[in-house]
Design a protein around this motif. Structure first.
Motif, short mmCIF file in Angstrom:
data_model
loop_
_atom_site.label_atom_id
_atom_site.label_comp_id
_atom_site.label_asym_id
_atom_site.label_seq_id
_atom_site.Cartn_x
_atom_site.Cartn_y
_atom_site.Cartn_z
N ALA A 346 -1.27 -72.99 42.75
CA ALA A 346 -0.19 -73.72 43.22
C ALA A 346 1.00 -73.72 41.88
O ALA A 346 0.65 -73.09 40.75
N GLU A 347 2.03 -74.20 42.04
CA GLU A 347 3.04 -73.92 41.09
C GLU A 347 2.93 -74.81 39.78
O GLU A 347 3.80 -74.78 38.84
N ASP A 348 1.78 -75.61 39.69
CA ASP A 348 1.63 -76.47 38.55
C ASP A 348 0.38 -75.95 37.54
O ASP A 348 -0.04 -76.33 36.89
N ARG A 349 0.02 -74.63 37.91
CA ARG A 349 -1.24 -74.10 37.09
C ARG A 349 -1.01 -74.19 35.71
O ARG A 349 -2.06 -74.44 34.91
N PHE A 350 0.15 -73.88 35.07
CA PHE A 350 0.40 -73.91 33.68
C PHE A 350 0.21 -75.14 33.34
O PHE A 350 -0.52 -75.37 32.01
N TRP A 351 0.58 -76.32 34.14
CA TRP A 351 0.68 -77.59 33.54
C TRP A 351 -0.90 -78.28 33.54
O TRP A 351 -1.13 -78.92 32.72
N ILE A 373 11.69 -74.44 36.66
CA ILE A 373 12.86 -75.14 37.05
C ILE A 373 13.07 -75.18 38.70
O ILE A 373 13.21 -76.15 39.46
N LYS A 374 13.14 -73.96 39.18
CA LYS A 374 13.32 -73.62 40.49
C LYS A 374 12.14 -74.26 41.46
O LYS A 374 12.59 -74.84 42.55
N TRP A 375 11.00 -74.15 40.89
CA TRP A 375 9.81 -74.65 41.63
C TRP A 375 9.80 -76.29 41.84
O TRP A 375 9.41 -76.82 42.75
N GLY A 376 10.48 -76.79 40.96
CA GLY A 376 10.72 -78.26 40.93
C GLY A 376 9.88 -79.25 40.00
O GLY A 376 8.73 -78.89 39.56
N ASP A 377 10.36 -80.34 39.53
CA ASP A 377 9.84 -80.94 38.46
C ASP A 377 8.57 -81.70 38.94
O ASP A 377 7.82 -82.35 38.16
N HIS A 378 8.34 -82.10 40.30
CA HIS A 378 7.23 -82.70 40.60
C HIS A 378 5.93 -81.99 40.42
O HIS A 378 4.94 -82.65 40.34
N HIS A 379 5.86 -80.73 40.07
CA HIS A 379 4.75 -79.86 39.68
C HIS A 379 4.33 -80.25 38.27
O HIS A 379 3.34 -80.37 37.95
N LYS A 575 18.55 -72.47 43.22
CA LYS A 575 17.32 -73.39 43.40
C LYS A 575 16.86 -73.65 44.65
O LYS A 575 15.63 -73.40 44.84
N GLU A 576 17.65 -73.93 45.53
CA GLU A 576 17.04 -74.23 46.84
C GLU A 576 18.11 -73.87 47.96
O GLU A 576 19.35 -74.09 47.40
N GLY A 577 17.77 -73.96 49.18
CA GLY A 577 18.72 -73.70 50.32
C GLY A 577 19.71 -72.42 50.23
O GLY A 577 19.49 -71.57 49.18
#
Ligand code: WT7
Length: 653
Positions: A346-351, A373-379, A575-577
């Motif tokens: 998932a997009e949080d792998r680094f964290w 940034i594009k993947w979103g802060d929730h990660h 970023k989205e849309g």
């Protein structure tokens, strides 16, 4: 490279935020103030040779001491002449009789989640064994060995084993094609190649050995192929040519003295793409490079004995050579290594990695930061990043908005950010903040390191003395980490780097210096956009776009225009849309407000992704062709994803 037009480059970026180093950082820092930095810088300036000679004596092991610090016959430099040392010895053996003996040298995580840790003692043993394997295959001092592997510890082991016996490694990034491997093998006349049965990337198996097989059909100089078993696939093995790493290692002795090597013995070749034509084999040598990456690593990252340091680069790039392998290991630091993609599973792998291994220092690329940034802060929010103490960036300019996000979201507003400017050719970092000394400005690589003497030249090749006026960035004096040449092509070396600004090293970048003496890189000389006689920098326009709330990434290029000479065309990833009918106007207004009407884009193209090199740099020259509606006749062999180009062409309006 195009010659500059009459005018010099206009500075239109207005970034005024300043972030002083955190007080607790400065308090424990070896260079804890600008006065301390300036004193060191002045000492180097007063006598650069004495400055480097003292470090060289103290920080490298010498089998035979050098007798002359520098032999400079421009543009050919020899550092620490007459001395004998060994980079593998400096990275390993030096640590075996002290507190680092049983310290982790490499903590590695594979993409599927497997883990390995190698202490300095264990790494030393593996390197000695593999050095004996290479000798057993007839590899001698001066022979070239190609390495085409996933990011596993054995990649570093293979590099250090070559260094141990004086073989010259040529690491080829694991994403390159068979054609690219064959070109590099042939240019360097490699005798042996080291690969793996495969590697993991986003859960998919990369068939590295099959790619090497195709390359070897066109690489007549390569006699042997050693295959490391990483994924357990069963690639075809050609009898007499292909050998399994693990079988050879079972037989190998763990005793292998490091060969005393001439200071100027070639350590490695690393191919980097030229703007046209065949890739250039950048040649780095032993002592100067080793000293330079060790010292710059220590100045810029200030590693503490207990730190876990993670540079996310692959060893296929110079960043991996200098700041995954040779710099941090020379300095006895624990290096984190991760094999796979940042968005797997998932997009949080680094964290997740930062949290799990309590990473203290993180060094990554602006292109990755823009993806996060594009993947979103929730990660990011899912993980505890409180172990981080220091952040770094490298590879491109970082747009101020991305810098601010990195500072807030990843650094928790407590970690200094070191924006490091350098090149494959420079061997190591040339300009960067020192974390305990330098107040940072988002988007500026701040000041040169001690012993580095940059200068900016205007169109007439005179030094620029007016603040904020952009021009060619050159380096005035040789430094120990500089390239020694292009493999087998002295003429191209002279032509490329030393002919346009006589007596100086031409970096190929534009830069300006602000009122505080801070450097701002403005992009490649080739990429400048000339609108009605005003030369605009790509980075400034892109940074203005990235500061728009909807924009994740942007690339600006010039398009031929009968009236203005060039018109500004931009390619934008949101970023989205999807873009609405108003988005274009909103972006134009934004650039007009941030920079001025001159820089407002005439054309805006939206794209799901931008064409990038495999190391993450936007390929503006391809975008220039698209903007002009031309077929690309340029070399696209370094492009990461061909489909991006096709989509961009299809999207044209
Ligand atoms: C070019 C060198 C540096 C090792 C990895 C890339 C650009 C690099 C920065 C920075 C602005 C930067 C320059 C340079 N670049 N770092 N901090 N700010 N631009 O090595 O592939 O040899 O590329 O990357 O244009 O010349 P490379």
């Amino acid at each position: 490279m195009s010659e500059p037009a009459g005018a010099s480059i206009a500075n239109v970026m207005q970034e005024t935020r300043v972030f002083p180093p955190p007080a607790e950082f400065s308090a424990s820092s070896p260079i804890g103030s600008m006065e301390a930095y300036q004193a060191l810088y002045d000492r180097a300036k007063a006598d650069p040779e004495a400055f480097w000679a003292e470090y060289a004596r103290n920080e490298l092991h010498w089998f035979t001491p050098f007798t002359q610090t520098l032999d400079w016959k421009p543009p050919f430099a020899k550092w620490f002449v007459g001395g004998k040392t060994n980079a593998s010895y400096n990275c390993l053996d030096r640590h075996l009789n002290g507190p680092n003996r049983h310290k982790a040298a490499i903590i590695w995580e594979g993409e599927p989640g497997d883990e390995r840790t190698l202490t300095y003692l264990q790494l030393h043993r593996e390197v000695c064994k593999f050095a004996n394997v290479l000798k057993g295959q007839g590899i001698k001092e001066g022979d070239v060995v190609s390495i085409y592997m996933p990011l596993v510890p054995e990649l570093a082991i293979a590099m250090l084993a070559c260094a141990r016996i004086g073989a010259v490694h040529s690491v080829i990034f694991g994403g390159f094609s068979a054609e690219a491997i064959a070109d590099r093998n042939n240019d360097a006349k490699s005798k042996l190649i080291i690969t793996a049965d495969g590697g993991w990337r986003r859960g998919k198996l990369l068939p590295l050995k099959e790619t090497v097989d195709t390359a070897l059909a066109k690489s007549p100089t390569v006699e042997k192929c050693i295959v490391f078993q990483r994924v357990g696939s069963k690639p075809p093995m050609t009898p007499g040519r292909d050998l399994w790493w693990h079988e050879l290692m079972e037989q190998a002795s763990a005793e292998c003295e490091a060969t005393p090597l001439d200071s100027e013995a070639p350590l490695f070749i690393l191919y980097t793409s030229g703007s046209t034509g065949k890739p250039k084999g950048i040649r780095h040598t032993t002592a100067g490079y080793n000293l330079y990456v060790k010292k710059t690593f220590e100045w810029v990252f200030e590693p503490r004995p207990e730190d876990v340091y993670w540079c996310t680069a692959d060893c296929g790039w110079i960043t991996g050579h200098s700041y995954v392998v040779y710099g941090p290991l020379s300095s006895g630091t624990t290096v984190m290594m991760y094999e796979g993609a940042p968005n797997w599973p998932a997009e949080d792998r680094f964290w997740a990695i930062v949290e799990k291994h309590r990473v203290n220092i993180l060094y990554t690329a602006p292109t990755a930061i823009r993806s996060f940034i594009k993947w979103g802060d929730h990660h990011v929010d899912k993980h505890d990043l409180s172990s981080l103490r220091l952040l770094g960036t490298v590879g491109e300019g970082i747009n101020p908005e991305a810098w601010i996000w990195y500072h807030r979201k990843i650094g928790g507003e407590r970690c200094p950010i070191v924006d490091t400017w350098w090149q494959t050719e420079t061997g190591g970092i040339m300009m960067s903040p020192l974390p305990g000394a330098t107040p940072t400005k988002p988007g500026s690589c701040t000041k040169p390191l001690p012993g580095v003497f940059p200068i900016i030249l205007d169109a007439q090749r005179n030094p620029v003395t007016t603040p904020n006026q952009g021009g060619w960035l050159c380096i005035e004096k040789p430094w120990p980490g500089m390239l020694r040449g292009i493999w087998g092509d002295d003429d191209r070396y002279i032509e490329q780097y030393w002919s346009r600004a006589p007596g100086m090293y031409l970096t190929g970048d534009n830069a300006r210096v602000d009122d505080d003496g801070y450097y701002w890189i403005m992009g490649r000389i080739d990429d400048v956009i000339n609108v009605a006689g005003h030369r605009l920098s790509t980075i400034e326009i892109e940074s203005a776009l990235v500061s728009h709330p909807q924009v994740a990434e942007a690339a600006a290029v010039g398009k031929p225009d009968e009236v203005k000479g060039q018109a500004v065309t931009v390619f934008v990833t949101l970023k989205e849309g999807e873009p609405t009918p108003d988005t274009k106007e909103s972006l134009k207004q934004h650039v007009r407000k941030e920079i001025g009407a001159l820089a407002a884009p005439d054309d805006i193209h939206f794209a799901a992704a931008l064409p990038k090199t495999r190391s993450g740099k936007i390929m503006r020259r391809l975008l220039r062709d698209i903007a002009a509606g031309k077929e690309t006749v340029q070399d696209t062999s370094t492009l990461e994803d061909y489909s991006v180009l096709a989509k961009l062409r299809g999207d044209e309006e």
